[in-house]
Each structure stands twice: as C-alpha cells, then as structure tokens.
Write a protein that holds these residues in place. Structure first.
Motif, PDB file in Angstrom:
ATOM      1  N   GLY A 127       0.807  -1.223   0.000  1.00 54.73           N
ATOM      2  CA  GLY A 127       0.000   0.000   0.000  1.00 54.73           C
ATOM      3  C   GLY A 127       0.836   1.266   0.000  1.00 54.73           C
ATOM      4  N   ASN A 136      -7.911  -1.548   6.777  1.00 54.55           N
ATOM      5  CA  ASN A 136      -7.019  -2.214   5.837  1.00 54.55           C
ATOM      6  C   ASN A 136      -7.008  -3.683   6.242  1.00 54.55           C
ATOM      7  OD1 ASN A 136      -4.828  -3.216   4.430  1.00 54.55           O
ATOM      8  ND2 ASN A 136      -3.284  -1.934   5.408  1.00 54.55           N
ATOM      9  N   TYR A 156      -6.233   5.894   7.796  1.00 54.46           N
ATOM     10  CA  TYR A 156      -7.037   6.254   6.604  1.00 54.46           C
ATOM     11  C   TYR A 156      -8.207   7.160   6.986  1.00 54.46           C
ATOM     12  CZ  TYR A 156      -4.212   2.498   4.767  1.00 54.46           C
ATOM     13  OH  TYR A 156      -3.137   1.716   4.410  1.00 54.46           O
TER      14      TYR A 156
END
Ligand code: PMP
Ligand code: GLN
Length: 382
Positions: free
Chosen positions: A32, A168, A199
């Motif tokens: 990521g 995630n 996030y």
C-alpha cells in the motif's frame, strides 16, 4: 541464538510481494503506497524547512506547531479537545506509534483482541511484547463482526482491543453502533482501545469517518493513532502520532524515547504546514480517491475476480475465481505469469480461512497503473 521473542515473527508480506513484483516487472497493486508523490507545495515546505535550518533534533514528543495543529484539526473534525503538550506524541509513522503503545501497555501473558483480517504489525507487536493475540473475524460480505464473538474473547487477562478504522485490507468503515459497543465493552472490562486511523480522511460515497475520539471524548482509555503518510501521499516520510490521556501518553513517550527518541525535524515542519492547508487540500484529495475507487471497482467487475466494494482506505478485496488454488498460489502466479502483484490476505487471518479465497488490491495508483494492472488481471485463466 536469538531472543525468544522473535519466535512467530515473520517477514512482512508487503516487502515480499514488492520484491517479487520488482523481480518480475509486474504492475505493483500489492503493497500500500501511491505510485505518485504528494503535492509539490508540501515538498517545497520540506525543502524550505531544511534551508531554514530546521535540521537538528526536535523535542522527543515532536515539534509544538505540529502537535498544536493536530489538536486544532481534531477539535474541528471529531469535537475532541486534546492538550498538545501532554496528549500528543509524534512518532516515526503509525508503525512506531503502534509499537511504542503496545510495548507501553502489554505485559507478557496479557491478551489483546484484534479483528481479522488484521494489519500485520498488530500481531507482531503483541508477540514482541510477550502478549497473546485473540481474534474476532470480520465476516464477508460486509466485513461486520458478531457482537457475541467479541464478548466471548474477553477474559480476565484481556488488556486491550485494537481496531483499524477505516480498515485495511477490507475497506470497512466502522459504524457508530459498532464503535459504541466496543467502547462499552472496554468500559465494562477496563480495557484499553487502540484505534489505528491512518485512513481517517479516506472514506467514499460521502460516508463520514467516526473516530474513537468522537466516542471517548475524554480520552479515558483510548489511544488514537494516525499518520501523515496516507493523507498527504508521502508514505516514505514516516511521520505519525499517538493521542492519549497524559498518563498513557507518558508511558508511550517512555518507549518512544528509547526507540527513535525523536522524528526527523524538517518533515514535521512540512506536515504542520500541510495541516494548515487541509481545507483546500482534502476535497481534491478525496475526489481523486473516489475516482480511483470507482474506476477500480468498475474495471474489476469485468474480471473473474469478484470485488467487495470498499467504503474507506485505498484497498479492495476480491474473491478468487477458483477453489483449486489458494490466495498465496494465485498471488504468485499473477505476479510471475500475468505481471500484476496483489497481496494474499490469508496471512492476516488466524481463525477463519476466508482469506485463502481472496486477494487484496491497492488502488493508490494513477488511473493508468490501475487500468494496466486490471488489464493483466483480466487475462487470468482459472
Ligand atoms: N496502520 C495501517 C492500517 C496501515 O495500513 C499502515 C501502512 N500502510 C500503517 C499503520 C503504517 O503507517 P506508517 O507508514 O505511517 O508507519
Ligand atoms: N501499510 C502498507 C500496506 O498495507 C504497507 C506498509 C509496510 O510495508 N509496512 O500495504
């Protein structure tokens, strides 16, 4: 020969898949990170800080202006009042915030509840601290958890619950109801809540992110962790933070001072500047990611890999189209033969084998990279 605490510690799947992607020149939709840089004005702010002589050690807890602007931002977004002096610690990314927090809280033999699929660092940090991870599965299709399954995992040895919101790898965004239930459970059994919210600004379809700071407004038992890496698309800058009441922060700082002592100074100045621009920056950032999420979803439905639409983060889970091979075999085959790297998520599970039937795909990529990667995926013959 080596310390016992290394038993059970494995090489990170993210590093392994990126190395394989590089070896076979595959489009890397695995680990990521964006395949582009964050804004130029932020790079200029980093340069300016260096030219202005901000090149020596920062205070261990981080520079004041960064702590202050994080506190102002969270007051605005989460209506939580945080004292920048005693309740925020700047760390080397969220990774170090997690490590310092878990080492500060967990004794050998303590149990820590994590939701699977889990971000791999939680598991390893708990093991390094001598703790015992316990698992609650987020079930397909919506990656919800059964409240009973959480309650069953709580024992007299439970010390903490770790959540990751937005999540995630599934893209789940925890509901208010779920967060309140976790908070109630923690209150009832006197547990810490570690909430990894890296996030926090990446939610889709106008869904609002609810922080643990919205729920535990007085910071009674929660540690909120985040990072500049995702928000400003600069994962290599490694600037994160841990927010907790003064007593917990003091404990976290004790570990932090002997882990990194302090975090790179010009980067902290740049991120502090970045936060002053959040009002202009975030709408563009969110729009670009909404576009990427919609693009990858609409492309994936044309493949044999069935996508589960994410509501947050920059990952999407897909079902693999065959029962004959597991995720690890398929992820290798896709990288080597089809030139597209993904992440096999079974490594993020311990109880359930749901991970063996899925792959994680990262869409923090330019539209071109997304299309190129998915075109390669379309060629897959099950
Ligand atoms: N938590 C989660 C859920 C992540 O996905 C990541 C990295 N992508 C991290 C923590 C680590 O963040 P950092 O790079 O700031 O250490
Ligand atoms: N968090 C990133 C991911 O989920 C990777 C970070 C790392 O490689 N440690 O892919």
């Amino acid at each position: 020969m080596f310390a016992n605490r290394l038993r059970g510690i494995e090489d990170s799947i993210f590093g392994l898949m990126s190395a394989l992607a590089a070896e076979y020149k595959a489009v890397n939709l695995g680990q990521g990170f964006p395949d582009f840089s964050g804004p130029d004005w932020l790079i200029e702010a980093f340069n300016k800080a260096m030219k202005d002589g901000k090149n020596q050690y920062a205070p261990p807890q981080g520079i004041h202006s960064l702590r202050k602007i994080i506190s102002d931002t969270y007051l605005k977004f989460y209506e939580c009042r945080i004292d920048p002096e005693n309740e925020i610690t700047i760390t080397a990314g969220a990774t170090e915030a997690l490590f310092s927090t878990i080492l500060a809280l967990i004794n050998p033999g303590d149990e820590v509840i994590i939701f699977e699929p889990f971000y791999d660092a939680y598991y390893s940090d708990i093991i390094l601290a001598g703790g015992i991870p316990k698992f609650v599965t987020l079930h397909k299709p919506n990656f919800d958890f059964d409240f009973e399954e959480l309650i069953i995992q709580v024992t007299p040895r439970t010390k903490a619950i770790i959540i990751n919101n937005p999540h995630n790898p599934t893209g789940k965004v925890y509901s208010k109801n779920e967060l309140e239930f976790i908070f109630e459970t923690a209150n009832k059994h006197n547990l810490y809540i570690v909430s990894d919210e890296v996030y926090e600004f990446l939610t889709y379809d106008n869904l609002k992110h609810i922080s643990i700071l919205n729920i535990d407004k007085h910071l009674t038992r929660s540690i909120m962790i985040s990072s500049a890496g995702k928000t400003f698309s600069m994962t290599g800058w490694k600037i994160g933070w841990a927010i907790a009441n003064p007593k917990i922060s003091d404990a976290i700082r004790k570990v932090h001072q002997w882990t990194t002592f302090t975090v790179n100074t010009p980067g902290q100045h740049a991120v502090a500047f970045g936060f002053t621009k959040l009002d202009e920056y975030l709408p563009i950032f969110k729009e670009e990611y909404q576009y990427r999420r919609d693009l990858i979803y609409s492309e994936l439905v044309k493949t044999k890999f069935t996508p589960h639409k994410p509501f947050g983060s920059y990952f999407i889970m897909v079902d693999i189209p065959t029962l004959e091979k597991d995720d690890i075999e398929i992820a290798k085959e896709l990288t080597v033969d089809y030139k597209v790297a993904t992440i096999p998520p079974s490594v993020f599970y311990r109880n359930s084998d749901e991970g063996k039937k899925m792959l994680r795909i990262c869409f923090a990529k330019t539209p071109r990279t997304i299309i190129e990667g998915i075109e390669n995926l379309k060629k897959y013959k099950a």
